[in-house]
Motif scaffolding. Sequence first.
Motif, short mmCIF file in Angstrom:
data_model
loop_
_atom_site.label_atom_id
_atom_site.label_comp_id
_atom_site.label_asym_id
_atom_site.label_seq_id
_atom_site.Cartn_x
_atom_site.Cartn_y
_atom_site.Cartn_z
N LEU A 50 0.82 -1.21 0.00
CA LEU A 50 0.00 0.00 0.00
C LEU A 50 0.86 1.26 0.00
CD1 LEU A 50 -2.83 -0.88 2.55
CD2 LEU A 50 -3.09 -0.57 0.08
N SER A 51 2.04 1.20 0.63
CA SER A 51 2.89 2.39 0.72
C SER A 51 3.27 2.93 -0.65
CB SER A 51 4.15 2.08 1.54
OG SER A 51 4.90 1.04 0.93
N ALA A 52 3.35 2.05 -1.65
CA ALA A 52 3.70 2.48 -3.00
C ALA A 52 2.54 3.18 -3.70
CB ALA A 52 4.15 1.28 -3.83
N GLN A 53 1.36 3.12 -3.08
CA GLN A 53 0.17 3.74 -3.67
C GLN A 53 -0.21 5.05 -2.99
OE1 GLN A 53 -0.96 2.17 -6.38
NE2 GLN A 53 0.63 0.64 -6.00
N LEU A 54 0.62 5.52 -2.07
CA LEU A 54 0.29 6.74 -1.31
C LEU A 54 0.32 8.01 -2.15
CD1 LEU A 54 2.01 6.16 2.14
CD2 LEU A 54 -0.43 6.57 1.73
N ALA A 55 1.23 8.08 -3.11
CA ALA A 55 1.36 9.30 -3.90
C ALA A 55 0.14 9.51 -4.78
CB ALA A 55 2.62 9.23 -4.77
N PRO A 56 -0.36 10.75 -4.87
CA PRO A 56 -1.50 11.03 -5.76
C PRO A 56 -1.19 10.59 -7.18
CG PRO A 56 -1.06 12.91 -4.35
CD PRO A 56 0.08 11.95 -4.15
N GLY A 57 -2.11 9.90 -7.79
CA GLY A 57 -1.91 9.41 -9.15
C GLY A 57 -1.43 7.98 -9.21
N ALA A 58 -0.91 7.44 -8.10
CA ALA A 58 -0.44 6.06 -8.09
C ALA A 58 -1.61 5.10 -8.17
CB ALA A 58 0.36 5.78 -6.81
N GLY A 59 -1.44 4.07 -8.96
CA GLY A 59 -2.44 3.01 -9.03
C GLY A 59 -3.60 3.29 -9.95
N ASN A 60 -3.66 4.49 -10.57
CA ASN A 60 -4.78 4.76 -11.46
C ASN A 60 -4.37 4.88 -12.91
OD1 ASN A 60 -3.54 7.23 -11.57
ND2 ASN A 60 -5.12 8.36 -10.46
N GLY A 61 -3.11 4.54 -13.19
CA GLY A 61 -2.68 4.50 -14.57
C GLY A 61 -2.27 5.81 -15.17
N GLY A 62 -2.13 6.87 -14.37
CA GLY A 62 -1.75 8.16 -14.94
C GLY A 62 -1.23 9.08 -13.88
N PRO A 63 -0.68 10.23 -14.28
CA PRO A 63 -0.13 11.19 -13.33
C PRO A 63 -1.20 11.94 -12.59
CG PRO A 63 -0.09 12.10 -15.53
CD PRO A 63 -0.54 10.66 -15.68
N ALA A 64 -0.81 12.53 -11.46
CA ALA A 64 -1.76 13.32 -10.69
C ALA A 64 -2.06 14.60 -11.43
CB ALA A 64 -1.18 13.62 -9.31
N VAL A 65 -3.34 14.91 -11.55
CA VAL A 65 -3.74 16.13 -12.24
C VAL A 65 -4.72 16.88 -11.36
CG1 VAL A 65 -4.89 17.10 -14.26
CG2 VAL A 65 -3.44 15.08 -14.51
N SER A 66 -4.51 18.16 -11.19
CA SER A 66 -5.39 18.97 -10.37
C SER A 66 -5.93 20.12 -11.19
CB SER A 66 -4.65 19.51 -9.14
OG SER A 66 -5.49 20.38 -8.41
N GLY A 67 -7.25 20.30 -11.17
CA GLY A 67 -7.86 21.38 -11.91
C GLY A 67 -8.06 22.62 -11.08
N SER A 68 -7.66 22.59 -9.82
CA SER A 68 -7.83 23.74 -8.95
C SER A 68 -6.50 24.43 -8.72
CB SER A 68 -8.42 23.29 -7.60
OG SER A 68 -7.48 22.50 -6.91
N ARG A 69 -6.56 25.61 -8.13
CA ARG A 69 -5.34 26.37 -7.86
C ARG A 69 -4.76 26.04 -6.50
NH1 ARG A 69 -6.75 32.48 -10.17
NH2 ARG A 69 -7.15 31.84 -12.33
N THR A 70 -5.49 25.25 -5.73
CA THR A 70 -5.00 24.87 -4.41
C THR A 70 -4.04 23.70 -4.54
OG1 THR A 70 -6.88 23.39 -4.07
CG2 THR A 70 -7.10 25.65 -3.28
N ALA A 71 -3.14 23.58 -3.56
CA ALA A 71 -2.16 22.49 -3.60
C ALA A 71 -2.87 21.16 -3.42
CB ALA A 71 -1.13 22.69 -2.49
N PRO A 72 -2.50 20.14 -4.20
CA PRO A 72 -3.13 18.83 -4.06
C PRO A 72 -2.76 18.17 -2.73
CG PRO A 72 -1.22 18.68 -5.47
CD PRO A 72 -1.44 20.14 -5.21
#
Length: 211
Positions: A50-72
């Motif tokens: 599970l520790s390898a899946q902690l980063a946003p975007g891990a495990g969903n097949g793509g990079p983390a993407v944020s549409g807001s101006r706030t920090a993810p």
Amino acid sequence: MKLAETNACTICHRDLRDDEIGRFACPFCVDLVDQRLRALAGPEGLYARLSAQLAPGAGNGGPAVSGSRTAPVPVRLEVLTLMTVGGPVLGPLETWVRDWETQGRADMCEAGTLQQRVDHAVGTLRFNLAWAAANHPAVDEFAREVHLMHRACERQITGERPARIVPVACPCGTVLRITLDTAGAQCVGCEARYGHAELMELPLAERRIAA
């Protein structure tokens, strides 16, 4: 030893063989619970991975993407929750160890890292699984909780989407909401208990159309 009130497995609800009468769980279900417990523990187990899946975007097949101006959020909260002390993995595991400890069948240990505590709990529960199958009237509840924690970890690691909920109808008229992964359920209307195979045979509940 407390004998089961029926001649059926309380987990899958199939009839027990003559040499299994008096048990609460059949050997097949015991083996399945053991496999799921074993898959959770160890450095290569589901909990450790599970520790390898902690980063946003891990495990969903793509990079983390944020549409807001706030920090993810710096970590995936659903994964972090699975890894916490009171989360849906370690929490239930140690609850069952405490339960079995009151019956003289286990030793509780809250020392060490979270991984070490998971490994200890899993090892303790696996060691006493045969005893539970023959003596513990709530072994079916234990099996369901092990199934749920196993699936929760597996989904986060594989990126699998949650199973679709399907409404089925109990003969009493109560609607049960299940998925293809549901191990078993009890109707709140008539208190009938269903194993996985029996749930799959229940008819789909009719949708009510608003007037």
